[in-house]
Design an enzyme around this catalytic site. Structure first.
Site, PDB file in Angstrom:
ATOM      1  N   CYS A 119      -4.274  -6.467   3.626  1.00  0.00           N
ATOM      2  CA  CYS A 119      -3.171  -5.514   3.579  1.00  0.00           C
ATOM      3  C   CYS A 119      -1.854  -6.163   3.169  1.00  0.00           C
ATOM      4  O   CYS A 119      -1.790  -7.354   2.910  1.00  0.00           O
ATOM      5  CB  CYS A 119      -3.076  -4.758   4.895  1.00  0.00           C
ATOM      6  SG  CYS A 119      -4.459  -3.595   5.078  1.00  0.00           S
ATOM      7  N   SER A 470       7.290   1.965   0.107  1.00  0.00           N
ATOM      8  CA  SER A 470       5.842   1.781   0.158  1.00  0.00           C
ATOM      9  C   SER A 470       5.267   1.949  -1.235  1.00  0.00           C
ATOM     10  O   SER A 470       5.824   2.655  -2.077  1.00  0.00           O
ATOM     11  CB  SER A 470       5.237   2.825   1.097  1.00  0.00           C
ATOM     12  OG  SER A 470       3.858   2.968   0.877  1.00  0.00           O
TER      13      SER A 470
END
Length: 554
Positions: A119, A470
């Site tokens: 991640c 993001s």
């Protein structure tokens, strides 16, 4: 071998005693010792299965004659850290990951290393450590999550974020949102779109530090386990041939990475992470290089959030090799760059028979989604040091726009205004004091951008910030504004009602206030100072560089 520092010689008898205490035999200590950095945990969906990947890696190392020794690394889930104080710690974790691996691999001198991230910050953090240590290494990630299947169709985490705004607007019921919540993220893996984690995993493959297939092979497949075994075997070959990360990460790899970044429409966070990664190899990747490459690189993919495709579709369409092969047709790939396969990029593409299998997912270079790359670098009176926008995810109506500034000194204040219906078409939301130093920690603004999209304002409202976004953000979201407000940047001088001009094709971001007025504001300017209770964040604020140079710690 490097491990002889702790295994060989009379004076290392105590060291051998400690290693035998691990259950290692003399025969195992006689073989190369391979560190396996495993970021598994039970908190992050992209990392919950990494123990399985680590076991496969260790099997590969043993099959090739090595002795694997596993140690852990931390990882933050940006989705879970979103929209609260935890997000301030996400970007700082990148350096903490790199530093802690450097500590472990220097205190315990392994002959080679295999890195297992997945991640957002774990991938660049591990790449930074890999280049810093420069011992034979391979990265193998956990792989992407599959898209969710709901009654309304495919979904991913961003569908849920935007669903919050849809409920607020009255377009969705809370019961429908609850159904979406349970179906959007079906299992392990990095979130299913071309968000930050998958962007960086795809670019690790492009750079050549991970094997072909690393960026797109789904987390739940047997192919991912086989890939991990091959990574364990391959690192032994890298050791035997003494091929090191800095032999792979050269200016050729930089050029390939930025070209693929632009073709894929990757997360704007790559503009923070790639400079930090390449700096560990002594290479300087500037905003100007990003923009120069973007202007000549066609955008071949529109993956979520820019479109309806997901990483599993990219994989089925040929994956990163197919994208590179397509770019190679117009001379944008350096085929001579070395990779961890032990072969060059060109040799890999030829051996794989790389080609596009679905021209809707990976467009041909002569019929791209757009003639320029997914990311644009803007400059102007509001961002003299630069700003970043994912132009491939911007509505056509917002590419050139003059808007009215609505000014907020925190993400929370902006979210309250958006959800309260106080933001209207034609507004430009300005969120400042969210930069690397001023945040501190440079939080992601996914909650406000998703609320804007969910409330149907994505083609009418811009969001401008010295924070970041993001990889799941879409719309006219302009981030990384430099200098940031905490360093006296012009974004700190913006007042409610000012007019701001956005011209993405011209790469311009300007505050339409005359110089005399700006001079008066500058003379009276006092930056907002936040009380920072965390010692880690206090250190980070003192040491971090501008977003324009990758928010690296000095």
């Amino acid at each position: 071998m490097r491990s002889k520092k702790m295994t060989h010689g009379l004076e290392k008898a105590p060291h051998r005693s400690l290693l035998h205490a691990l259950g290692l035999t003399r025969e195992e200590l006689a073989r190369p010792l391979v560190g396996v950095v495993n970021a598994a945990n039970e908190v992050v969906p992209g990392h919950i299965h990494l123990d399985d990947i680590a076991e496969a890696v260790k099997a590969g190392v043993r099959a090739a004659g090595g002795t694997p020794l596993e140690f852990p690394a931390i990882a933050v889930c940006d989705g879970l850290a979103m929209n609260h104080e935890g997000m301030r710690f996400s970007l700082p974790s990148r350096e903490l990951i790199a530093d802690s691996i450097e500590i472990m691999a220097t205190a315990h001198p392994f002959d080679a290393l295999v890195f297992i991230p997945n991640c957002d910050k774990s991938v660049p953090g591990m790449l930074m450590a890999m280049l810093r240590l420069d011992v034979p290494s391979v990265m193998v990630s956990g792989g992407p999550m599959l898209a969710g299947a709901t009654l309304a169709g495919r979904a991913d985490l961003i569908t849920v974020f935007e669903g919050v705004g849809r409920v607020q607007r009255g377009d969705m019921t809370e019961a429908e949102l609850d159904e979406l919540v349970e179906g959007a993220c079906p299992g392990c893996g990095s979130c299913a779109g071309m968000f930050t984690a998958n962007s960086m995993n795809c670019l690790a493959e492009t750079i050549g530090l991970a094997l072909p297939g690393n960026g797109t092979t789904p987390a739940v497949t047997a192919a991912r386990i086989r890939l991990a075994k091959h990574a364990g075997m391959k690192v032994m070959e890298m050791l035997e041939r003494n091929i090191r990360p800095r032999d792979i990460v050269t200016e050729k790899a930089v050029a390939n990475a930025v070209a693929v970044d632009m073709a894929l429409g990757c997360s704007t966070n790559t503009v923070l992470h790639l400079p930090a990664v390449f700096a560990e190899a002594g290479l300087d990747l500037t905003l100007d290089i990003f923009d120069k490459v973007s202007r000549k690189t066609p955008n071949l993919c529109k993956l979520s959030p820019a479109g309806h495709h997901h990483i599993q579709d990219l994989h089925a369409a040929g994956g990163i090799p197919a994208v590179m092969a397509e770019l190679d047709r117009i001379g944008l790939i350096d085929r001579s760059a070395m990779t961890v396969t032990g072969r060059t990029v060109g040799e890999n593409l030829d051996a794989l028979g790389a080609k596009v299998r679905d021209a809707d997912v990976i467009r041909p270079v002569d019929a791209p989604y757009s003639p320029q790359g997914g990311i644009a670098i803007l400059k102007g009176s509001l961002a003299p040091g630069g700003a970043v926008v994912k132009q491939s995810a911007v509505a056509p109506e917002m590419m050139v726009r003059e808007a009215v500034a609505r000014v907020f000194d925190s993400e929370e204040a902006a979210c309250e205004a958006i959800m309260g219906g106080r933001i209207k078409a034609g507004d430009a939301i300005v969120i400042r004091y969210e930069g690397p130093k001023g945040g501190p920690g440079m939080r992601e603004m996914l909650t406000p951008t998703s609320a804007i999209a969910g409330m149907g304002l994505g083609a009418d409202v811009a969001l401008i910030t010295d924070g970041r976004f993001s990889g799941g953000t879409r719309g006219a979201a302009i981030g990384h504004v430099s200098p940031e407000a905490a360093e006296g940047g012009p974004i700190g001088l913006v007042q409610e009602g000012d007019r701001i001009r956005i011209d993405i094709p011209a790469r311009a971001l300007d505050l339409l206030v005359d110089e005399d007025e700006l001079a008066r504001r500058r003379a009276a300017f006092v930056p907002v100072e936040k009380e920072i209770t965390s010692p880690l964040l206090r250190r980070y604020a003192r040491m971090v560089s501008s977003a324009a140079t990758g928010a690296r710690q000095r």
